[in-house]
Design a protein around this motif. Sequence first.
Motif, mmCIF file in Angstrom:
data_model
loop_
_atom_site.group_PDB
_atom_site.id
_atom_site.type_symbol
_atom_site.label_atom_id
_atom_site.label_comp_id
_atom_site.label_asym_id
_atom_site.label_seq_id
_atom_site.Cartn_x
_atom_site.Cartn_y
_atom_site.Cartn_z
ATOM 1 N N VAL A 315 4.836 -4.110 -32.361
ATOM 2 C CA VAL A 315 5.915 -3.993 -31.379
ATOM 3 C C VAL A 315 7.089 -4.818 -31.915
ATOM 4 O O VAL A 315 6.897 -5.769 -32.679
ATOM 5 C CB VAL A 315 5.487 -4.495 -29.981
ATOM 6 N N PRO A 316 8.327 -4.503 -31.526
ATOM 7 C CA PRO A 316 9.476 -5.173 -32.154
ATOM 8 C C PRO A 316 9.739 -6.589 -31.680
ATOM 9 O O PRO A 316 10.346 -7.367 -32.406
ATOM 10 C CB PRO A 316 10.650 -4.249 -31.798
ATOM 11 N N GLU A 317 9.303 -6.940 -30.473
ATOM 12 C CA GLU A 317 9.659 -8.253 -29.932
ATOM 13 C C GLU A 317 8.445 -8.948 -29.352
ATOM 14 O O GLU A 317 7.533 -8.308 -28.825
ATOM 15 C CB GLU A 317 10.720 -8.106 -28.832
ATOM 16 N N ILE A 318 8.449 -10.281 -29.422
ATOM 17 C CA ILE A 318 7.363 -11.075 -28.837
ATOM 18 C C ILE A 318 7.238 -10.778 -27.348
ATOM 19 O O ILE A 318 6.137 -10.771 -26.796
ATOM 20 C CB ILE A 318 7.612 -12.578 -29.074
ATOM 21 N N SER A 319 8.376 -10.516 -26.678
ATOM 22 C CA SER A 319 8.345 -10.276 -25.235
ATOM 23 C C SER A 319 7.513 -9.047 -24.864
ATOM 24 O O SER A 319 7.084 -8.914 -23.720
ATOM 25 C CB SER A 319 9.772 -10.109 -24.699
ATOM 26 N N LEU A 320 7.290 -8.141 -25.828
ATOM 27 C CA LEU A 320 6.511 -6.930 -25.537
ATOM 28 C C LEU A 320 5.021 -7.126 -25.766
ATOM 29 O O LEU A 320 4.221 -6.266 -25.378
ATOM 30 C CB LEU A 320 7.006 -5.769 -26.408
ATOM 31 N N THR A 321 4.622 -8.233 -26.399
ATOM 32 C CA THR A 321 3.202 -8.398 -26.707
ATOM 33 C C THR A 321 2.363 -8.632 -25.455
ATOM 34 O O THR A 321 1.209 -8.219 -25.402
ATOM 35 C CB THR A 321 2.980 -9.565 -27.686
ATOM 36 N N SER A 322 2.910 -9.291 -24.433
ATOM 37 C CA SER A 322 2.117 -9.575 -23.233
ATOM 38 C C SER A 322 1.718 -8.285 -22.526
ATOM 39 O O SER A 322 0.554 -8.105 -22.153
ATOM 40 C CB SER A 322 2.891 -10.491 -22.279
ATOM 41 N N GLN A 323 2.676 -7.369 -22.357
ATOM 42 C CA GLN A 323 2.372 -6.096 -21.704
ATOM 43 C C GLN A 323 1.391 -5.283 -22.544
ATOM 44 O O GLN A 323 0.422 -4.717 -22.025
ATOM 45 C CB GLN A 323 3.652 -5.291 -21.487
ATOM 46 N N SER A 324 1.627 -5.235 -23.851
ATOM 47 C CA SER A 324 0.744 -4.471 -24.738
ATOM 48 C C SER A 324 -0.639 -5.092 -24.791
ATOM 49 O O SER A 324 -1.646 -4.376 -24.846
ATOM 50 C CB SER A 324 1.344 -4.405 -26.151
ATOM 51 N N TYR A 325 -0.703 -6.423 -24.750
ATOM 52 C CA TYR A 325 -2.012 -7.081 -24.769
ATOM 53 C C TYR A 325 -2.796 -6.766 -23.505
ATOM 54 O O TYR A 325 -4.013 -6.518 -23.559
ATOM 55 C CB TYR A 325 -1.858 -8.590 -24.936
#
Length: 800
Positions: A315-325
């Motif tokens: 994913v392009p941004e750290i902010s998107l990892t929580s939702q994807s996780y």
Amino acid sequence: MSEHLVAGVVPLRSARATDRAFDYICDGFDLIKPGSIVKIPFGTSESNVYGLVLTVEKREPEMTLKSVDELLDDSFSLPEELLGLCSYMRKQCFCTLSDAARTLLPSGIRLKTKIVYTVCDPEAFMNSAQTCPDGEVEVDLEDSLYRISEKEAARLIKAGLLTKTVRFLDSVNEKTVLAARLVSGIVIPDKTAAKYADLISLVGSAGEDGIAVSEVCSKLGISRSPIKTLFSQGVIEVFEKKIDRSFFSGDALPDDEIELNDEQNKAFSEIADSVNEKKADAFMLYGVTGSGKTKVLIKTIDEVLKSGRSVIYLVPEISLTSQSYRLLSKRYKENVCVIHSGLSEGERIDAWFAVKNGSKKVVLGTRSAVFAPCPGLGAIILDEEHDQSFKSDSSPRYHARDIARYRCAKNNAVMILSSATPDVESFYKAKCAKYKLLTLPHRYSSAPLPEVKIVDLRPTLREDPERLIGPELESQIELNLENGEQTILFVDRRGYNKFVSCIECANVPVCPNCSVSLTLHSQNGRTLVCHYCGHREPAPKVCPKCGSTHLMYHGYGSQKAEEEIKKAFPDARILRMDADSVSQKNSHEKLLGAFRNREADILLGTQMVAKGHDFPFVTLVGVVMADTSLYMSDYRAYEHSFSLLTQVIGRAGRGELPGRAYIQTLNPYHEVLRLCTGQDYLGFYENEIALRKALVYPPFCSVCLFGFSGEDESVLDEAMKDFSQTLSGELKKDPSLKLIVYGPMDAPIYRLNGVYRKRFVIKYRQSKETSSLFSKLLGEFDKKYRQKLKIYIDINPSLI
């Protein structure tokens, strides 16, 4: 001269001039192999440095060679595929092997080690070794410790009776907690068992792994005193337990069943065929926002895991990892691991080793996760593949898409590029059949696209030049608050005001280290901040140049927008998300989690709020000002604007409720804005590709940026003239080289953190001849100006 085991080693912190393999004798290191990490004496000072082994062979050296000092544990070694990737990056990115190798190794490795001597033949060792009580070397054999001298150890290694390796000191980066477990085989007295029944039951249920003492106290609501009592009675054993930090502690939620519609099934079937055939393939998954691309990606991961292989999900941004996780961990539980720069060194160490030993099969992360050492790699997915964050702007200057394609080709894996607004160059390759194009033209479950309205902000600004939120957008926010629905507001820059100027003398406070104006921030009083080097100073009350009190504040930022929203809606719960508000570890997850749980009505922020988020109760999206990115001095300005606006519009109406978006602008008739309203990517692509062909921009050429930087401006100017003359001379020698050269020119920010920067920009067609020319020029000028300037090449940079 007799035969020796000789290793070709590249120092891991070498300059370009020494970026090659140096031969070292490695007799006695039987486990050494290409990809091993070793410690070597290097240079005239023979300082100890770490190096990467490229080759190992038995031969007679042509000269006297130094010897390898230490061999690190095999857990450090790079697999053959990643070793080849280092060479690929050196060639494609014009970086050093050292830079490439250090990028592949986890940054948390501090390389603190322990020397371990292993006996090869116990009987021969006992008959031959000359032990001494005060020997410097310890040898552990069958639970007995023997001491020998370093000289004796060297003799035994040469004789093949002893090997010398270096092991990583786990305690350097491990995180532990105090844990408790029942002592094995203990018979607990009835009185004790009755008195401490709950405590004994809880600790016993944890088995040999034990349970954290803090967790026991929390669950039972007790102090540590009962645990100390059972410990003193020999019932409980207390020990330090290692904590796995390689992934977040996610919610234990049941997984949702995934049902694909006909469009999704068609796309998935094509991907699944290549996965099951173990065929190296590249797919472009293009679909409008909300079309269910993620469902197709999840089904693909299922298919890859069935075959026992691994997946990297970028994913392009750290902010998107929580939702994807949250999404991935619900389905794959402890099989998921996260890698990104926001983790601590220890967390990155844990993640890297967990992936390398195969205990984590699904790797989620940002750009650097593309290097995860997955054994049996089956797929690499780039979600929101159009995002420029996938391109590195520091050495090595790689694009994650290029690394993914290389790794997939080597592993017979599939690469999937997923986006609602694909990168123009990627989509061109899909149109030319270099990638397989899969399309999802409709939203999942036939949900309508958001209704979009372009709002002309000029009449509002004529009445009140300081106002950011126009009356139309303000009334829609009020309507959402009344209906209990959520709103996302996108602001294109952080801070309060863009800059401050004096009305009398026109002076603008600038950064002392960079050639940029300082941005006004409202936190901790009023502060002027440089967004590039971090310099801070108090905001002036009078002009520092002429003493006038007449100061004017220009522009806007997320802090000013937040202040205006709070004044307009004092009862609204507002969250601001920008680089200032999410600087703490895990702050992205906390903030987005609060908004997801409906603890806030309005989420206001910069690009962090525009990409990939799925909030079912968001029905309104507002773009405070759409014009800024349209007029950037870059040939991708329209592409970036279209992608960003389309993505942020797509955050609305992703649940059962319909969505709407209001785009405020000073140019309501701009073609890019018109195309955004209907998410007409195909229309935008046709216009953009025709323009690029006419002006000769990628994908119809490649762009090479030669960057020069240094603290001495006169040396920089001298190098510019020298390079220009040298390049002209090379082109005269070989007229077949068709290059279009621009420069020398100042970088967009000429002085950055005290360093002056200039550049040449070259359009060219890729060939062996041009690559050879660029390598030659880089080598020559690095050698000539190494002590005074930093020189680099960036191929197809994210911003020109």
